[in-house]
Design an enzyme around this catalytic site. Structure first.
Site, PDB file in Angstrom:
ATOM      1  N   ALA A  65       0.409  -1.337   0.175  1.00 52.51           N
ATOM      2  CA  ALA A  65       0.173   0.034   0.268  1.00 52.51           C
ATOM      3  C   ALA A  65       0.686   1.231  -0.079  1.00 52.51           C
ATOM      4  O   ALA A  65       2.095   0.826   0.134  1.00 52.51           O
ATOM      5  CB  ALA A  65      -0.842   0.248   1.239  1.00 52.51           C
ATOM      6  N   GLY A 109       0.641  -5.049   0.955  1.00 53.63           N
ATOM      7  CA  GLY A 109      -0.552  -4.876  -0.214  1.00 53.63           C
ATOM      8  C   GLY A 109      -0.465  -5.607  -1.120  1.00 53.63           C
ATOM      9  O   GLY A 109      -1.705  -5.756  -2.241  1.00 53.63           O
ATOM     10  N   GLU A 112      -0.731  -9.390  -0.219  1.00 53.78           N
ATOM     11  CA  GLU A 112      -2.481  -9.131  -0.614  1.00 53.78           C
ATOM     12  C   GLU A 112      -3.442  -9.649  -1.504  1.00 53.78           C
ATOM     13  O   GLU A 112      -3.835 -10.634  -1.521  1.00 53.78           O
ATOM     14  CB  GLU A 112      -2.756  -8.499   0.557  1.00 53.78           C
ATOM     15  CG  GLU A 112      -2.008  -8.607   2.160  1.00 53.78           C
ATOM     16  CD  GLU A 112      -1.877  -7.642   2.599  1.00 53.78           C
ATOM     17  OE1 GLU A 112      -1.893  -6.098   2.869  1.00 53.78           O
ATOM     18  OE2 GLU A 112      -3.174  -7.691   3.882  1.00 53.78           O
ATOM     19  N   GLU A 132       4.574  -5.479   7.129  1.00 54.54           N
ATOM     20  CA  GLU A 132       4.083  -4.182   7.881  1.00 54.54           C
ATOM     21  C   GLU A 132       4.083  -3.720   9.389  1.00 54.54           C
ATOM     22  O   GLU A 132       4.096  -2.317   9.303  1.00 54.54           O
ATOM     23  CB  GLU A 132       1.859  -4.095   8.061  1.00 54.54           C
ATOM     24  CG  GLU A 132       1.788  -3.882   6.439  1.00 54.54           C
ATOM     25  CD  GLU A 132       1.758  -5.754   5.501  1.00 54.54           C
ATOM     26  OE1 GLU A 132       2.496  -6.333   6.112  1.00 54.54           O
ATOM     27  OE2 GLU A 132       0.854  -5.814   4.766  1.00 54.54           O
TER      28      GLU A 132
HETATM   29  N1  DAK Z   1       4.612   3.074  -0.841  1.00 59.71           N
HETATM   30  C1  DAK Z   1       4.792   4.397  -1.659  1.00 59.71           C
HETATM   31  N2  DAK Z   1       6.457   3.911  -2.240  1.00 59.71           N
HETATM   32  C2  DAK Z   1       6.661   2.777  -2.312  1.00 59.71           C
HETATM   33  C3  DAK Z   1       6.657   1.743  -1.448  1.00 59.71           C
HETATM   34  C4  DAK Z   1       5.536   1.687  -0.753  1.00 59.71           C
HETATM   35  N3  DAK Z   1       4.929   0.150  -0.009  1.00 59.71           N
HETATM   36  N4  DAK Z   1       7.756   0.723  -1.517  1.00 59.71           N
HETATM   37  C5  DAK Z   1       8.800   1.504  -2.067  1.00 59.71           C
HETATM   38  N5  DAK Z   1       8.097   3.449  -2.585  1.00 59.71           N
HETATM   39  C6  DAK Z   1       9.658   3.803  -3.143  1.00 59.71           C
HETATM   40  C7  DAK Z   1      10.017   4.177  -2.531  1.00 59.71           C
HETATM   41  O1  DAK Z   1       9.994   5.078  -1.778  1.00 59.71           O
HETATM   42  C8  DAK Z   1      11.160   4.931  -3.700  1.00 59.71           C
HETATM   43  O2  DAK Z   1      11.190   6.080  -4.460  1.00 59.71           O
HETATM   44  P1  DAK Z   1      12.146   7.231  -4.478  1.00 59.71           P
HETATM   45  O3  DAK Z   1      12.625   7.577  -3.089  1.00 59.71           O
HETATM   46  O4  DAK Z   1      12.668   6.847  -5.465  1.00 59.71           O
HETATM   47  O5  DAK Z   1      11.105   8.429  -4.616  1.00 59.71           O
HETATM   48  C9  DAK Z   1      10.866   4.306  -4.653  1.00 59.71           C
HETATM   49  O6  DAK Z   1       9.818   3.073  -4.314  1.00 59.71           O
HETATM   50  C10 DAK Z   1      12.536   3.207  -4.752  1.00 59.71           C
HETATM   51  O7  DAK Z   1      12.101   2.268  -3.638  1.00 59.71           O
HETATM   52  P2  DAK Z   1      13.255   2.501  -2.428  1.00 59.71           P
HETATM   53  O8  DAK Z   1      14.440   3.177  -3.336  1.00 59.71           O
HETATM   54  O9  DAK Z   1      12.946   2.167  -1.614  1.00 59.71           O
HETATM   55  O10 DAK Z   1      14.221   0.673  -3.515  1.00 59.71           O
HETATM   56  P3  DAK Z   1      15.270  -0.248  -3.495  1.00 59.71           P
HETATM   57  O11 DAK Z   1      15.327  -1.052  -4.082  1.00 59.71           O
HETATM   58  O12 DAK Z   1      15.904  -0.159  -2.428  1.00 59.71           O
HETATM   59  O13 DAK Z   1      14.408  -1.288  -1.860  1.00 59.71           O
HETATM   60  C11 DAK Z   1      11.769  -1.782  -1.207  1.00 59.71           C
HETATM   61  C12 DAK Z   1      12.742  -2.281  -2.190  1.00 59.71           C
HETATM   62  C13 DAK Z   1      10.457  -2.791  -1.753  1.00 59.71           C
HETATM   63  C14 DAK Z   1      12.069  -3.319  -0.826  1.00 59.71           C
HETATM   64  C15 DAK Z   1      11.525  -1.327  -0.231  1.00 59.71           C
HETATM   65  O14 DAK Z   1      11.405   0.171  -1.348  1.00 59.71           O
HETATM   66  C16 DAK Z   1      10.257  -1.756   1.180  1.00 59.71           C
HETATM   67  O15 DAK Z   1      11.032  -1.570   1.832  1.00 59.71           O
HETATM   68  N6  DAK Z   1       9.285  -0.132   0.175  1.00 59.71           N
HETATM   69  C17 DAK Z   1       8.351  -0.601   1.359  1.00 59.71           C
HETATM   70  C18 DAK Z   1       8.037  -1.835   1.085  1.00 59.71           C
HETATM   71  C19 DAK Z   1       6.491  -2.276   2.222  1.00 59.71           C
HETATM   72  O16 DAK Z   1       6.855  -1.953   3.663  1.00 59.71           O
HETATM   73  N7  DAK Z   1       5.522  -2.294   2.333  1.00 59.71           N
HETATM   74  C20 DAK Z   1       4.449  -2.758   3.406  1.00 59.71           C
HETATM   75  C21 DAK Z   1       3.342  -1.285   3.046  1.00 59.71           C
HETATM   76  S1  DAK Z   1       2.626  -1.061   3.846  1.00 59.71           S
HETATM   77  C22 DAK Z   1      -3.922  -1.023   7.407  1.00 59.71           C
HETATM   78  C23 DAK Z   1      -3.539  -2.130   7.446  1.00 59.71           C
HETATM   79  C24 DAK Z   1      -2.386  -2.124   6.914  1.00 59.71           C
HETATM   80  C25 DAK Z   1      -1.505  -1.937   5.361  1.00 59.71           C
HETATM   81  C26 DAK Z   1      -2.325  -0.483   5.698  1.00 59.71           C
HETATM   82  C27 DAK Z   1      -3.810   0.208   6.376  1.00 59.71           C
HETATM   83  N8  DAK Z   1      -5.239  -0.450   7.715  1.00 59.71           N
HETATM   84  C28 DAK Z   1      -5.604  -1.590   8.840  1.00 59.71           C
HETATM   85  C29 DAK Z   1      -5.992   0.327   7.828  1.00 59.71           C
HETATM   86  C30 DAK Z   1      -0.415  -1.535   5.129  1.00 59.71           C
HETATM   87  C31 DAK Z   1      -0.498  -2.418   4.233  1.00 59.71           C
HETATM   88  C32 DAK Z   1       1.278  -2.043   3.752  1.00 59.71           C
HETATM   89  O17 DAK Z   1       1.035  -2.739   2.554  1.00 59.71           O
END
Ligand code: DAK
Length: 258
Positions: A65, A109, A112, A132
């Site tokens: 997400a 997400g 998921e 998350e």
């Molecule tokens: N959201 C927004 N931007 C993202 C992103 C994400 N999930 N993942 C990556 N990006 C963006 C980065 O910010 C970066 O943007 P710029 O800085 O270039 O503008 C670009 O994509 C490239 O990412 P990286 O520079 O970080 O690339 P790396 O190869 O170094 O790393 C990575 C890749 C996938 C390991 C890393 O980007 C990462 O850790 N990303 C986040 C993964 C993550 O944590 N996903 C889970 C998201 S939370 C809820 C319950 C739960 C949730 C929501 C609501 N409720 C009950 C209401 C949560 C849901 C989720 O999915």
């Protein structure tokens, strides 16, 4: 003209949807999900489509997400918009099969979303995870429910609590993924599988999907009865007559999807 967030194309009876937000690793904003839901519903309603493929790009299926969008939201913001309900939840009501072709990251997400599809075909560079917990939240789009059903409690707890990623080989061993293929073959392989599915009688495909999903939602007796009644119902279709006649006459069935 702005680029669509979800690109759509058709190959034979297969609808192909490609997430198109590469700079953010296909992070799933509400806007991405709105476009995806609309495109899936259009294919679901299209008589000429029998199955769908959902893909990202080589680096990411979807990295979760959209953290940037969520960062400033309050409890009231997510509660009032029923965040991860609405169009997100509507994806599970798509009746035709969806194959996720997963390359690169399928995190949060993104994992998921892949699990919401009916089959996951993974590239050998795929990485699955529910990280998350590192953000101070938990999975909110089925991760704590579908992952244990797919891989068992031990591995699901491990992934959800430690945030570690699982590679394609481990995901296949654990039962999350049906096949692992070389990264440059994943879309083709998914389209080939979808083409096979789309060549079958559509009513039996939809009933088969519903019956397998029922295995997750009911006890064994209720599920077996649901299966038997659907099996009975298929004897009302022209395609059952055609399929069995074709077998007896040693020819290929020509299904009319009714
Ligand atoms: N959201 C927004 N931007 C993202 C992103 C994400 N999930 N993942 C990556 N990006 C963006 C980065 O910010 C970066 O943007 P710029 O800085 O270039 O503008 C670009 O994509 C490239 O990412 P990286 O520079 O970080 O690339 P790396 O190869 O170094 O790393 C990575 C890749 C996938 C390991 C890393 O980007 C990462 O850790 N990303 C986040 C993964 C993550 O944590 N996903 C889970 C998201 S939370 C809820 C319950 C739960 C949730 C929501 C609501 N409720 C009950 C209401 C949560 C849901 C989720 O999915």
């Amino acid at each position: 003209m702005t680029e669509p967030l979800v690109k759509v194309s058709v190959q034979g009876r297969v609808g192909i949807l490609t997430l198109n937000r590469p700079k953010a690793l296909n992070a799933l904003s509400n806007e991405v999900i709105d476009e995806l839901a609309e495109a899936l519903r259009a294919f679901d309603a299209d008589e000429n489509i029998g199955a769908m493929v959902l893909a990202g790009n080589e680096r990411a299926f979807a990295a979760g997400a959209d953290i940037g969008a969520m960062q400033g939201w309050s409890y009231m913001d997510v509660y009032k918009q029923d965040y991860l309900g609405g169009n997100w939840e509507s994806l599970k009501r798509i009746r035709k099969p969806i194959i996720a072709a997963v390359s690169g990251y399928a995190l949060g997400g993104g994992c998921e979303l892949a699990m919401l599809c009916d089959i996951i075909i993974a590239a050998d560079n795929a990485k699955f995870g529910q990280p998350e917990i590192k953000l101070g939240v938990i999975p909110g789009f089925g991760g704590t429910q579908r992952l244990p059903r797919a891989v068992g409690k031990a591995k699901a707890m491990d992934l959800v609590l430690t945030a570690r990623m699982m590679d394609a080989e481990e995901a296949e061993r654990a039962g999350l993924v049906s096949r692992v293929v070389p990264a440059d073959r994943v879309i083709e392989e998914a389209i080939e599988a979808a083409t096979v599915i789309a060549s079958m009688s559509l009513p039996s495909v939809i009933m088969a999907k519903e019956c397998v999903n029922m295995a997750y939602e009911s006890g064994l007796d209720a599920g077996l009865m649901y299966e038997r009644r659907n099996f009975h119902a298929l004897f009302a279709t022209q395609d059952q007559k055609e399929g069995m006649a074709a077998f007896v006459e040693k020819r290929k069935a020509d299904f009319k999807h009714k």
